[in-house]
Design a protein around this motif. Structure first.
Motif, PDB file in Angstrom:
ATOM      1  N   GLU A 270      53.315  79.991  56.555  1.00 18.56           N
ATOM      2  CA  GLU A 270      52.263  79.027  56.188  1.00 18.56           C
ATOM      3  C   GLU A 270      51.015  79.767  55.718  1.00 18.56           C
ATOM      4  O   GLU A 270      50.384  79.367  54.738  1.00 18.56           O
ATOM      5  CB  GLU A 270      51.941  78.108  57.369  1.00 18.56           C
ATOM      6  CG  GLU A 270      53.047  77.153  57.751  1.00 18.56           C
ATOM      7  CD  GLU A 270      53.273  76.054  56.727  1.00 18.56           C
ATOM      8  OE1 GLU A 270      52.393  75.781  55.882  1.00 18.56           O
ATOM      9  OE2 GLU A 270      54.372  75.468  56.764  1.00 18.56           O
ATOM     10  N   THR A 271      50.666  80.854  56.395  1.00 18.74           N
ATOM     11  CA  THR A 271      49.490  81.640  56.011  1.00 18.74           C
ATOM     12  C   THR A 271      49.661  82.219  54.617  1.00 18.74           C
ATOM     13  O   THR A 271      48.732  82.193  53.796  1.00 18.74           O
ATOM     14  CB  THR A 271      49.238  82.759  57.037  1.00 18.74           C
ATOM     15  OG1 THR A 271      49.030  82.161  58.320  1.00 18.74           O
ATOM     16  CG2 THR A 271      48.034  83.602  56.661  1.00 18.74           C
ATOM     17  N   GLU A 272      50.848  82.731  54.329  1.00 17.82           N
ATOM     18  CA  GLU A 272      51.103  83.285  52.997  1.00 17.82           C
ATOM     19  C   GLU A 272      51.067  82.189  51.937  1.00 17.82           C
ATOM     20  O   GLU A 272      50.513  82.388  50.851  1.00 17.82           O
ATOM     21  CB  GLU A 272      52.440  84.016  52.976  1.00 17.82           C
ATOM     22  CG  GLU A 272      52.410  85.304  53.783  1.00 17.82           C
ATOM     23  CD  GLU A 272      53.780  85.866  54.055  1.00 17.82           C
ATOM     24  OE1 GLU A 272      53.874  87.108  54.187  1.00 17.82           O
ATOM     25  OE2 GLU A 272      54.764  85.105  54.142  1.00 17.82           O
TER      26      GLU A 272
ATOM     27  N   LEU B  25      48.837  79.745  46.909  1.00 17.36           N
ATOM     28  CA  LEU B  25      50.190  80.007  46.416  1.00 17.36           C
ATOM     29  C   LEU B  25      51.049  78.756  46.495  1.00 17.36           C
ATOM     30  O   LEU B  25      51.793  78.452  45.573  1.00 17.36           O
ATOM     31  CB  LEU B  25      50.828  81.152  47.207  1.00 17.36           C
ATOM     32  CG  LEU B  25      52.252  81.528  46.818  1.00 17.36           C
ATOM     33  CD1 LEU B  25      52.332  81.965  45.351  1.00 17.36           C
ATOM     34  CD2 LEU B  25      52.777  82.619  47.739  1.00 17.36           C
ATOM     35  N   ARG B  26      50.936  77.977  47.570  1.00 18.27           N
ATOM     36  CA  ARG B  26      51.746  76.757  47.706  1.00 18.27           C
ATOM     37  C   ARG B  26      51.451  75.783  46.567  1.00 18.27           C
ATOM     38  O   ARG B  26      52.345  75.100  46.103  1.00 18.27           O
ATOM     39  CB  ARG B  26      51.561  76.112  49.075  1.00 18.27           C
ATOM     40  CG  ARG B  26      50.419  75.193  49.239  1.00 18.27           C
ATOM     41  CD  ARG B  26      50.413  74.376  50.548  1.00 18.27           C
ATOM     42  NE  ARG B  26      50.426  75.190  51.746  1.00 18.27           N
ATOM     43  CZ  ARG B  26      51.475  75.273  52.587  1.00 18.27           C
ATOM     44  NH1 ARG B  26      52.559  74.587  52.368  1.00 18.27           N
ATOM     45  NH2 ARG B  26      51.400  76.044  53.637  1.00 18.27           N
ATOM     46  N   ASP B  27      50.210  75.735  46.087  1.00 19.34           N
ATOM     47  CA  ASP B  27      49.860  74.839  44.985  1.00 19.34           C
ATOM     48  C   ASP B  27      50.416  75.341  43.651  1.00 19.34           C
ATOM     49  O   ASP B  27      50.750  74.534  42.776  1.00 19.34           O
ATOM     50  CB  ASP B  27      48.348  74.639  44.895  1.00 19.34           C
ATOM     51  CG  ASP B  27      47.793  73.847  46.072  1.00 19.34           C
ATOM     52  OD1 ASP B  27      48.593  73.312  46.877  1.00 19.34           O
ATOM     53  OD2 ASP B  27      46.554  73.782  46.196  1.00 19.34           O
ATOM     54  N   LEU B  28      50.518  76.664  43.502  1.00 15.94           N
ATOM     55  CA  LEU B  28      51.152  77.205  42.301  1.00 15.94           C
ATOM     56  C   LEU B  28      52.626  76.808  42.271  1.00 15.94           C
ATOM     57  O   LEU B  28      53.141  76.394  41.226  1.00 15.94           O
ATOM     58  CB  LEU B  28      51.008  78.728  42.257  1.00 15.94           C
ATOM     59  CG  LEU B  28      49.593  79.255  42.043  1.00 15.94           C
ATOM     60  CD1 LEU B  28      49.550  80.763  42.216  1.00 15.94           C
ATOM     61  CD2 LEU B  28      49.063  78.847  40.684  1.00 15.94           C
TER      62      LEU B  28
ATOM     63  N   THR C 291      55.805  83.528  38.930  1.00 13.78           N
ATOM     64  CA  THR C 291      55.633  82.849  40.210  1.00 13.78           C
ATOM     65  C   THR C 291      56.362  83.592  41.321  1.00 13.78           C
ATOM     66  O   THR C 291      55.814  83.793  42.416  1.00 13.78           O
ATOM     67  CB  THR C 291      56.129  81.390  40.121  1.00 13.78           C
ATOM     68  OG1 THR C 291      55.493  80.750  39.013  1.00 13.78           O
ATOM     69  CG2 THR C 291      55.816  80.629  41.395  1.00 13.78           C
ATOM     70  N   ILE C 292      57.591  84.019  41.055  1.00 10.39           N
ATOM     71  CA  ILE C 292      58.352  84.784  42.032  1.00 10.39           C
ATOM     72  C   ILE C 292      57.637  86.102  42.338  1.00 10.39           C
ATOM     73  O   ILE C 292      57.559  86.519  43.506  1.00 10.39           O
ATOM     74  CB  ILE C 292      59.792  85.020  41.539  1.00 10.39           C
ATOM     75  CG1 ILE C 292      60.563  83.692  41.511  1.00 10.39           C
ATOM     76  CG2 ILE C 292      60.515  86.053  42.404  1.00 10.39           C
ATOM     77  CD1 ILE C 292      61.868  83.755  40.731  1.00 10.39           C
ATOM     78  N   ALA C 293      57.109  86.754  41.306  1.00 11.95           N
ATOM     79  CA  ALA C 293      56.382  88.012  41.509  1.00 11.95           C
ATOM     80  C   ALA C 293      55.148  87.792  42.390  1.00 11.95           C
ATOM     81  O   ALA C 293      54.875  88.592  43.293  1.00 11.95           O
ATOM     82  CB  ALA C 293      55.980  88.618  40.169  1.00 11.95           C
ATOM     83  N   ALA C 294      54.417  86.711  42.141  1.00  9.11           N
ATOM     84  CA  ALA C 294      53.233  86.425  42.961  1.00  9.11           C
ATOM     85  C   ALA C 294      53.640  86.166  44.411  1.00  9.11           C
ATOM     86  O   ALA C 294      53.012  86.676  45.345  1.00  9.11           O
ATOM     87  CB  ALA C 294      52.475  85.226  42.394  1.00  9.11           C
ATOM     88  N   ALA C 295      54.705  85.396  44.608  1.00  9.14           N
ATOM     89  CA  ALA C 295      55.178  85.113  45.964  1.00  9.14           C
ATOM     90  C   ALA C 295      55.627  86.394  46.661  1.00  9.14           C
ATOM     91  O   ALA C 295      55.314  86.616  47.838  1.00  9.14           O
ATOM     92  CB  ALA C 295      56.317  84.093  45.916  1.00  9.14           C
TER      93      ALA C 295
END
Length: 180
Positions: free
Chosen positions: A122-124, A147-150, A62-66
């Motif tokens: 917010e866009t990210e 990403l926010r839902d992940l 998750t951190i990597a995706a963010a």
């Protein structure tokens, strides 16, 4: 000790109250399990260290995706490595068992919350990420997920589920009913 960087925004972009609470509950459950005797691990189920290693891998993914989204690059989200027995065993050894994994998960949770609260726009956070989520060999998700839902999924599903899984390892301490 809280470290404050000059210019670090006080305003939160994403509210991580629920996520922080989910991490706290998981870590409390892991500490209870670490101090317990006679844990019950059903055949084919994970022990406490395997559960914590799995959570640590999910956090890292998750951190990597963010981080990748924040760099402007495309990313995917795939939890299969977090289900791989060899990888889980390697993370247990590298993490130092229950106590070390709890420390790692605590730090990962803080990092993820800091990214979501202050670093991602917010866009990210709304970036659609191709996502593949499996559980027990069953595909749960195979679609684009913001990403926010992940991140929210960790708070709402992943961490509470593994908290319950940890607590289920504790011996049943309910006293037997007294015959009348």
């Amino acid at each position: 000790m809280q470290v404050r960087f000059e210019g670090f925004p006080e305003e939160k972009i994403m509210d991580t109250t629920t996520l922080r609470g989910a991490y706290r509950a998981l870590l409390d459950a892991a500490a209870m399990v670490a101090g317990a005797d006679d844990l019950t691990v059903a055949a084919g189920e994970w022990n406490a260290e395997q559960i914590l290693a799995h959570v640590s891998i999910v956090n890292a993914v998750t951190i990597a995706a963010a981080g990748t989204v924040s760099s402007g690059a495309n990313t995917t989200y795939d939890n299969r490595m977090a289900l791989d027995a060899w990888t889980i065993d390697r993370v247990i050894a590298a993490g130092g068992g229950n106590a070390g994994l709890r420390d790692r998960i605590r730090a990962q949770g803080e990092a993820l919350c800091a990214l979501a609260e202050h670093a991602l726009s917010e866009t990210e956070l709304d970036t659609a990420v191709p996502t593949l989520l499996l559980s027990a060999g069953t595909v749960l998700v195979d679609q684009l997920v913001p990403l926010r839902d992940l991140i929210a999924g960790l708070a709402d599903v992943e961490l509470p589920g593994h908290t319950a899984q940890l607590l289920a390892l504790l011996p049943d301490t309910t006293p037997a009913p007294v015959p009348a």
